[in-house]
Design an enzyme around this catalytic site. Structure first.
Site, short mmCIF file in Angstrom:
data_model
loop_
_atom_site.label_atom_id
_atom_site.label_comp_id
_atom_site.label_asym_id
_atom_site.label_seq_id
_atom_site.Cartn_x
_atom_site.Cartn_y
_atom_site.Cartn_z
N CYS A 109 0.84 -1.15 0.00
CA CYS A 109 0.00 0.00 0.00
C CYS A 109 0.90 1.22 0.00
O CYS A 109 1.02 1.90 0.99
CB CYS A 109 -0.84 0.07 1.25
SG CYS A 109 -1.76 -1.40 1.64
N PHE A 245 1.10 -13.00 -15.83
CA PHE A 245 1.07 -14.48 -15.77
C PHE A 245 2.18 -15.10 -16.63
O PHE A 245 1.96 -16.11 -17.30
CB PHE A 245 -0.30 -15.01 -16.18
CG PHE A 245 -1.39 -14.70 -15.19
CD1 PHE A 245 -1.38 -15.26 -13.92
CD2 PHE A 245 -2.41 -13.81 -15.51
CE1 PHE A 245 -2.38 -14.97 -13.00
CE2 PHE A 245 -3.42 -13.51 -14.59
CZ PHE A 245 -3.39 -14.11 -13.32
N ALA A 246 3.36 -14.48 -16.61
CA ALA A 246 4.49 -15.00 -17.38
C ALA A 246 5.13 -16.15 -16.60
O ALA A 246 5.85 -15.93 -15.62
CB ALA A 246 5.52 -13.89 -17.63
N ARG A 247 4.78 -17.36 -17.00
CA ARG A 247 5.27 -18.56 -16.31
C ARG A 247 5.73 -19.54 -17.37
O ARG A 247 4.98 -19.85 -18.30
CB ARG A 247 4.16 -19.15 -15.44
CG ARG A 247 3.70 -18.18 -14.34
CD ARG A 247 2.40 -18.62 -13.69
NE ARG A 247 1.97 -17.62 -12.71
CZ ARG A 247 0.82 -17.70 -12.03
NH1 ARG A 247 0.01 -18.72 -12.22
NH2 ARG A 247 0.50 -16.76 -11.16
#
Lengths: 265, 265
Positions: A109, A245-247
């Protein structure tokens, strides 16, 4: 090379797994409160790992628009105990008042980002035509996926890697914001041309991560995790290519995909 | 039941996976800036999902020690657009000045916590003798591991579940701090006896999460992820049972394991 000893503690635990119940020891990441002083005044304290405090401070102050150009920095000093960073730099006083004029707890935050963002960043657009082949990006991602000693030992750190031409720079911290500020601050101090670089980070890409990229002119940011609606909106508006979501070899390209050269057919 | 439609947006993406490269759509979690007003004054803004804003605001203000007792709350109103929460309550003005007297970006980077923490919490110790059987905890963890619609659709939310006797309460948000404040605020408003409860959260347990538990008298906190050195130190000092890496039946018990009844032999 990370000094795992210095950045971790060893504690006794009760471990429950398939082998049963055992009294053993576990390695835990150690955070400390680092105070950042600018021109003699304390600007902020940040909980982080005691490594690269100078890069972290410069990266943060430039991410926040408090320091606008690395050449405006006169000197940086870290106290012997590593807990205080003293920076002298040419700044615009408005930038400091902006830093905390709006107290917003963002998703992860970081307070202050939104202030200078709304004050000025929103007009920025990264137009550089730099391109990356998909296979090159997959290579960078596989490099990123190699665990560091600190993560292997604690499972409690976020990582940011900046790739520029044939060079790469790595930072890690308990905070994903900190890891990004550290690696971008390092690039600034080393005078790396970030306008041609690509940043890969662990953890989700919310608006404040995208803003950090804009502030440091990084045109492509990739995460192994998700992004948010404002992450996408800010990347769209700021001209940043956002990939999530680069996997392994897979990924989702959310914005400005024109910088990614995809194989034909 | 979560209204996934309202809390997400649908965006066009380029998806690259084992099936090749495709233009498709992806569901993205939507965050908004919510303003919290206390007795007519704006206290803070927080980036969060537009759900349970009343629970979130009360949980946050009690986590921060600004509101000391739920009975001190006179009324709560949420604006029609959901972006503003108006609370009237009996407060000690010092608590508000404490809230921002020290600007500290913690790992996740909630500002303010450390102020009231250093001001008062450090003297607190949860001494309740509540106990949980290991099998009961494993059951709670398996309940926690069931995905929500929102997470299944976006992969971008943190979750907090409070278990008390045979009841459970769930909250989720883009921020792990928010998810905890939401579920604890809900318990406060529903007058749940949190002193006998157990909290399970996603994401790492740093000091500020442990402090939230102490402020709400929750004796046991469990995470599927890691903890930090200060997370352990604060749990030790505050009398909180801290369990990490709780995945399937496995877990690490870091502090005050006396509340966990382990099978003999």
């Amino acid at each position: 090379m990370i000094d795992v000893q210095k950045q971790t503690i060893c504690v006794p635990i009760i471990k429950i797994n398939d082998n049963g119940i055992a009294n053993t020891n576990d390695t835990i990441v150690k955070e400390d409160r680092v105070n950042i002083y600018l021109n003699g005044s304390k600007i902020i304290s940040t909980m982080c790992i005691l490594k690269d405090q100078d890069f972290h401070s410069i990266g943060f102050l430039m991410s926040e628009g408090v320091i606008e150009n690395v050449d405006d920095i006169k000197d940086i000093e870290i106290s012997k105990d590593g807990l205080n960073v003293y920076i002298n730099a040419k700044i615009n006083d408005d930038n400091i008042s902006n830093l905390f004029h709006e107290k917003t707890l963002t998703s992860g935050c970081c307070v202050g980002v939104s202030a200078n963002f709304e004050g000025k960043i929103i007009e920025k657009f990264l137009s550089q035509k730099v391109e990356f082949h998909l296979e090159q990006i997959r290579h960078y991602i596989s490099e990123f996926q190699k665990n560091t000693d600190l993560f292997s030992n604690t499972g409690c750190t976020h990582k940011a890697m900046l790739f520029c031409d044939d060079k790469s720079f790595l930072s890690e911290d308990i905070g994903r914001h900190n890891a990004i500020d550290k690696v971008l601050g390092k690039a600034q101090i080393l005078k790396i041309d970030t306008s041609k670089s690509l940043l890969i980070v662990s953890g989700r890409l919310s608006m404040e991560m995208v803003i950090k990229c804009a502030m440091h002119n990084v045109p492509v940011v990739i995460s192994n995790a998700a992004t948010t609606a404002l992450g996408i909106k800010s990347a769209q508006n700021l001209g940043i290519t956002l990939i999530g979501f680069a996997r392994n070899g897979n990924m989702n390209i959310y914005t400005h995909g024109n910088r990614i050269i995809l194989p034909q057919g």
